[in-house]
Each structure stands twice: as C-alpha cells, then as structure tokens.
Design a protein around this motif. Structure first.
Motif, PDB file in Angstrom:
ATOM      1  N   PHE A   1       0.805  -1.219   0.000  1.00  9.07           N
ATOM      2  CA  PHE A   1       0.000   0.000   0.000  1.00  9.07           C
ATOM      3  C   PHE A   1       0.838   1.269   0.000  1.00  9.07           C
ATOM      4  CE2 PHE A   1      -1.718   3.399   2.717  1.00  9.07           C
ATOM      5  CZ  PHE A   1      -2.689   3.871   1.848  1.00  9.07           C
ATOM      6  N   ASP A   2       1.736   1.414   0.961  1.00  6.55           N
ATOM      7  CA  ASP A   2       2.455   2.684   1.130  1.00  6.55           C
ATOM      8  C   ASP A   2       3.229   3.109  -0.120  1.00  6.55           C
ATOM      9  OD1 ASP A   2       1.661   3.401   3.765  1.00  6.55           O
ATOM     10  OD2 ASP A   2       3.024   1.897   4.580  1.00  6.55           O
ATOM     11  N   PRO A   3       4.085   2.250  -0.693  1.00  7.59           N
ATOM     12  CA  PRO A   3       4.841   2.701  -1.867  1.00  7.59           C
ATOM     13  C   PRO A   3       3.970   2.899  -3.103  1.00  7.59           C
ATOM     14  CG  PRO A   3       5.317   0.391  -1.398  1.00  7.59           C
ATOM     15  CD  PRO A   3       4.530   0.914  -0.233  1.00  7.59           C
ATOM     16  N   GLU A   4       2.979   2.020  -3.305  1.00  2.13           N
ATOM     17  CA  GLU A   4       2.145   2.165  -4.503  1.00  2.13           C
ATOM     18  C   GLU A   4       1.271   3.408  -4.403  1.00  2.13           C
ATOM     19  OE1 GLU A   4      -0.448  -0.464  -7.657  1.00  2.13           O
ATOM     20  OE2 GLU A   4       0.458  -1.414  -5.920  1.00  2.13           O
ATOM     21  N   ALA A   5       0.825   3.738  -3.196  1.00  2.00           N
ATOM     22  CA  ALA A   5      -0.008   4.931  -3.024  1.00  2.00           C
ATOM     23  C   ALA A   5       0.737   6.190  -3.441  1.00  2.00           C
ATOM     24  CB  ALA A   5      -0.469   5.036  -1.571  1.00  2.00           C
TER      25      ALA A   5
END
Length: 252
Positions: free
Chosen positions: A183-187
């Motif tokens: 989630f964090d990097p793709e967001a």
C-alpha cells in the motif's frame, strides 16, 4: 491540549499490535482530534480494549473489520467512512509506537497550508534500526523515484504521512492492488501520477525490541516478493505514462 479539525483526522490501521496500541492512541489523541483506529481483524484482544477506550472519548472512533484484509484495505475502509463524514485529509500512522505522535500537528499544518499535496514522512533512523531494513528500503525508494521521474518522494515506505482523501480513494477503487504491504509505496507513486505532489518532512522512527513491546508482521521473503511484483507492475505503468510524465517534468 489536542488540536481539533473538521477536515483532517488521524487514521491508525491496527492488526495484532499488542497492548502498546493503547499508548499509541493516547499519544495521538493528546495531539489531535479526531483519531480513528481501524482494527484489521485483530485476534489479540486489542479491539475490545480500544472500544473500551473510545467509550470514554467522543473524539476517538474505533472501526472493527471482521477479518484481516491488509493495511491498505484497512486504510481504504477508514478513508471511505471519513469522506462520507466530510473529512478531506487523513494522517496515517502505525499502531505499534514506531511513529512520532508529537509531530502530528506539524504534518497537519503542512497539509493545511498545501491541501492539494501529500505530506510524506522521511524517516530518521536511530542506532537500533536493523541495517537490513534501512538499506533494503533504498531499493524500493530508487524504483519509486524512477517511476515518478523524480517528483520528490523522499521515502516510499514510511507510513507516517498525510493523504488527500478523494484522490486516494479514486486510485484505490481503480485497481485491486494496494491492499497489503504494497500500500504505502504504490499509493505515493500513483498519487504522483495523478498530479499530487509530495512534501517531505523528517520524522524519527523507532524500532522497538520485543522487550519494549515491539511487534513486527514483516515477512522478509513474502513482503519483498510482493514489493518486486508491485514495482514490476508500476514500471509497466510508468512506461505507458512516460510521455505525460515528461511533459509534467519539463513544465515543473
């Protein structure tokens, strides 16, 4: 005394964090109102403890998901309900005590001054931080910056950050990924693609030992495989968007 906002809330996804989550939530509430906790199918009894804490605090909301769906899914559940209640921005932080609650007002103020942007924490590591984790994140950060033509992502993995809610919901509803450790990097990559610029602020991160109550759900092989697959998908998306990104890069 905590700062109160009708637009910005603190959102804490939580999965089996141990009793230390109560300290994390209290620390966040001391700085900000409201605070929402999304319990992601925890089985360690913390859902009941958090609900008991919320019973005496009108500015604390606890959302309990029936089963573990992953961090991204928990954030999506929270920001969807937040948007329905008129909130525009969410500061996400981990429930295990790693993130600096005392910096919540600073990050929120930066977001309020530039609401179209996302405010990303750039981790400042202490001597206790595992070298493997510190050095390993450089790979993901390098890919994230390439995939956005160096739009300014200081750190792609640090989850202490403020998101504009509407574009994040739109992005997450538009694909079936971004639900777990990815989630964090793709967001941040996809928000950059959508034109949401980052602001980077330094923030310390603590790696708590088991004796200090630290709980880690990071699985080296599983989660690095997930990140590899994620960056493969993002790089293909980057190539498809390259003409548009080049135009933005030249005009920036």
């Amino acid at each position: 005394m905590s700062v109160r906002s009708s637009t910005h809330l603190v959102l804490i996804p939580s999965y089996n964090p141990g009793p230390g989550v109560l300290d994390t939530v209290r620390a966040a509430r001391a700085q900000w109102a409201p605070v929402w906790v999304v319990v992601d199918g925890s089985t360690d009894g913390t859902a009941e403890q958090l609900q008991a804490l919320a019973a005496g605090d009108d500015d604390l909301t606890v959302i309990v998901l029936p089963e573990n769906r992953g961090k991204g899914a928990a954030v999506l559940a929270g920001i969807t309900q937040a948007a329905a209640q008129g909130y525009t921005h969410a500061l996400t932080m981990d429930s295990d005590g790693q993130h600096p609650a005392d910096l919540i007002p600073t990050f929120m103020a930066a977001s309020q001054a530039a609401p179209a942007k996302m405010v990303l924490g750039k981790p400042v590591f202490g001597p206790e931080a595992p070298a493997l984790r510190v050095n390993g994140r450089k790979v993901s950060n390098g890919w994230a910056n390439l995939e956005t033509l160096w739009m300014g992502i200081g750190d792609s993995l640090y989850g202490f950050r403020v998101y504009p809610i509407v574009p994040l919901i739109k992005i997450m509803r538009g694909n079936r990924f971004m639900r777990r450790f990815d989630f964090d990097p793709e967001a941040v990559v996809r928000l950059c693609w959508a034109g949401v610029r980052p602001i980077n602020l330094d923030a310390p991160v603590r790696y708590l030992s088991a004796e200090e109550g630290g709980v880690s759900h990071f699985k080296y092989l599983r989660d690095n495989t997930l990140l590899t697959w994620m960056h493969t998908r993002l790089f293909i998306g980057f190539l498809l968007r390259l003409p548009l990104l080049l135009v933005r890069y030249v005009m920036a």
